[in-house]
Design a protein around this motif. Structure first.
Motif, mmCIF file in Angstrom:
data_model
loop_
_atom_site.group_PDB
_atom_site.id
_atom_site.type_symbol
_atom_site.label_atom_id
_atom_site.label_comp_id
_atom_site.label_asym_id
_atom_site.label_seq_id
_atom_site.Cartn_x
_atom_site.Cartn_y
_atom_site.Cartn_z
ATOM 1 N N ARG A 1 -14.331 96.252 73.057
ATOM 2 C CA ARG A 1 -12.923 96.363 73.470
ATOM 3 C C ARG A 1 -11.968 96.203 72.292
ATOM 4 N N ILE A 2 -12.555 96.209 71.082
ATOM 5 C CA ILE A 2 -11.730 96.112 69.873
ATOM 6 C C ILE A 2 -12.002 97.346 69.017
ATOM 7 N N VAL A 3 -10.955 98.018 68.579
ATOM 8 C CA VAL A 3 -11.099 99.136 67.638
ATOM 9 C C VAL A 3 -10.448 98.692 66.329
ATOM 10 N N THR A 4 -11.192 98.791 65.237
ATOM 11 C CA THR A 4 -10.684 98.296 63.948
ATOM 12 C C THR A 4 -10.411 99.461 63.018
ATOM 13 N N MET A 5 -9.265 99.414 62.363
ATOM 14 C CA MET A 5 -8.898 100.482 61.429
ATOM 15 C C MET A 5 -8.759 99.919 60.025
ATOM 16 N N THR A 6 -9.438 100.543 59.082
ATOM 17 C CA THR A 6 -9.324 100.146 57.673
ATOM 18 C C THR A 6 -9.296 101.420 56.836
ATOM 19 N N ALA A 7 -9.086 101.253 55.543
ATOM 20 C CA ALA A 7 -9.045 102.440 54.674
ATOM 21 C C ALA A 7 -9.149 102.004 53.219
ATOM 22 N N PRO A 8 -9.610 102.893 52.362
ATOM 23 C CA PRO A 8 -9.528 102.603 50.927
ATOM 24 C C PRO A 8 -8.143 102.974 50.379
ATOM 25 N N SER A 9 -7.303 103.579 51.216
ATOM 26 C CA SER A 9 -6.040 104.162 50.736
ATOM 27 C C SER A 9 -5.079 103.126 50.176
ATOM 28 N N LYS A 10 -4.876 102.041 50.931
ATOM 29 C CA LYS A 10 -3.906 101.025 50.504
ATOM 30 C C LYS A 10 -4.493 100.245 49.327
ATOM 31 N N THR A 11 -5.762 99.842 49.472
ATOM 32 C CA THR A 11 -6.406 99.006 48.460
ATOM 33 C C THR A 11 -6.441 99.685 47.099
ATOM 34 N N PHE A 12 -6.803 100.968 47.092
ATOM 35 C CA PHE A 12 -7.077 101.647 45.823
ATOM 36 C C PHE A 12 -6.014 102.678 45.457
ATOM 37 N N ASN A 13 -4.916 102.676 46.185
ATOM 38 C CA ASN A 13 -3.807 103.587 45.892
ATOM 39 C C ASN A 13 -4.236 105.047 45.956
ATOM 40 N N ILE A 14 -4.963 105.402 47.025
ATOM 41 C CA ILE A 14 -5.366 106.792 47.198
ATOM 42 C C ILE A 14 -4.903 107.323 48.561
ATOM 43 N N ALA A 15 -3.723 106.858 48.999
ATOM 44 C CA ALA A 15 -3.212 107.285 50.306
ATOM 45 C C ALA A 15 -3.002 108.796 50.357
#
Ligand SMILES: Cc1ncc(COP(=O)(O)O)c(C=O)c1O
Length: 396
Positions: A228-242
């Protein structure tokens, strides 16, 4: 390897939103300093640049899959950094987290349903909720001497209302800079899950933490209830590749996975990532750790600089304790600006482009969000200008 984050990166002419869309046209040419959009004016990690160059050398850029090697790189990152186990098949590609929120609102709610958020919060949450014809329900954060906490009694009441179906958690929280403690996440999750809500946990800022601060993925605290939990993450913010457009949506529940595939892959035809994003994300997760640690130390330095500057030059301004993100949340209410005036004042009088706190919700009036992911010299110059402009306009 040691990175020189003091070296300015010239982003002009790259179509950068942060530089090209500041206030009035020609702002960059007039020397306005951009401390708004949440990306970084700092050099990217060498392994990412090398991977992109190597990819360019391949000469062909056809359809590219989100393959097993990339999934393994993501899984290993989650395991190493957060002790969080994610199965390869539970990772779904999205070009961004904002579009993913839109898809999930569509999948999990009906028009008119309530979606709970905790304002002041990243403003596209409201755009996505209202843009999809759903009702924004605000479980506003409580501010005490600049520090924010959740209002759990209010959350309990709103979660108990059967018209509310979904809650969006921002963890770490943009803009107030909280990295929620384990007890807070447990209390939050317990209330939402007991009430039958689905939780969308936006953890895009999970890697950007001050020294000594730890992030816990929400679903790692609720192993029995993670469908019942959907998690969203990305390398975009961390590594400046948005700008490369690749995010991960971790979906555990087979029924939600099925509906994601029907909508996102089937009806929207959105399944394949950008070839360069794949190369960059893999390099980031496999070899970006050293750069990230240096970046975090540099950001700690920028936050310390800001705190010292405010104490000395603008003691009536108050910086919220920044446990995570590279965004500073500063209270300028002592100056008594009228609604919507503050960021315009900063742009016109100080030639600094910042986000007005009011865009994150009514609680943000009188606040500014400053993006500190820039060379310290740029930060110092922006603060000097801001202080001079505010000193000209005497504090009330
Ligand atoms: C909390 C939060 N979510 C999402 C995003 C960006 O999402 P996207 O992946 O669509 O660029 C940001 C960017 O600032 C953010 O702060």
């Amino acid at each position: 390897m040691s990175y020189d984050f003091d070296r300015p990166v010239d982003r002009r002419g790259t179509g950068s939103i942060k530089w090209e869309r500041m206030g009035a046209p020609g702002a960059a040419e007039r020397g306005v300093i951009p401390l708004w959009v949440a990306d970084m004016d700092l050099p990217s990690a060498a392994p990412i640049l090398e991977a992109l160059r190597a990819r360019l050398e391949k000469d062909a850029f056809g359809y590219t899959e989100y393959g097993e090697e990339l999934r393994e790189a993501a899984r290993s990152w989650y395991r190493r950094r957060f002790g969080w186990e994610v199965a390869s098949g539970d990772i779904f590609y999205s070009p961004g987290i904002v579009p993913a929120l839109g898809f999930l609102i569509d999948i999990l709610t009906e028009p008119g349903d309530g979606v709970i958020v905790q304002r002041p919060v990243y403003h596209p949450f409201a755009n996505m909720i209202e843009g999809h014809g759903r009702r924004l329900v605000d479980n506003a954060l409580v501010e005490e001497d600049g520090r924010y906490r959740m209002d759990l009694d209010d959350l309990r009441a709103k979660a108990a209302d059967p018209r509310n179906k979904l809650v969006i958690l921002c963890s770490p929280h943009n803009p107030v800079g909280r990295v929620w403690a384990e007890e807070e996440l447990r209390a939050f999750g317990r209330i939402c899950l007991d009430a039958g809500l689905v939780v969308l946990s936006d953890e895009i800022h999970h890697d950007i933490l001050r020294r000594g601060v730890a992030h816990r993925p929400l679903e790692a605290l609720f192993p029995e209830e993670r469908p019942r939990i959907v998690t969203m993450t990305a390398p975009s913010k961390t590594f400046n590749i948005a700008g490369l457009q690749l995010s991960n949506v971790v979906i555990r529940d087979p029924e939600i996975q099925k509906r994601w595939k029907e909508l996102v892959h089937g009806r929207l035809g959105l399944e394949l990532p950008n070839a360069f994003a794949v190369a960059a994300a893999r390099a980031a997760w496999e070899s970006g750790e050293a750069w990230l640690e240096e970046l975090k130390a540099y950001l700690d330095g920028n936050f310390a600089y800001l705190a010292g500057f405010l104490e000395k030059r603008l003691p009536r301004a108050r910086l919220s304790p920044a446990e995570g993100t590279y965004l500073a949340w500063v209270d300028f209410r002592a100056w008594g600006f009228r609604r919507g005036e503050l960021a315009a004042f900063a742009l016109e009088e100080a030639r600094v482009c910042v986000n007005d706190g009011a865009i994150f919700g009514p609680q943000g009036e009188g606040f500014l969000r400053l993006n500190l992911a820039c060379p310290r010299t740029a930060l110092a110059e922006a603060l000097e200008r801001l202080a001079a402009a505010l000193e000209r306009r005497r504090a009330t």
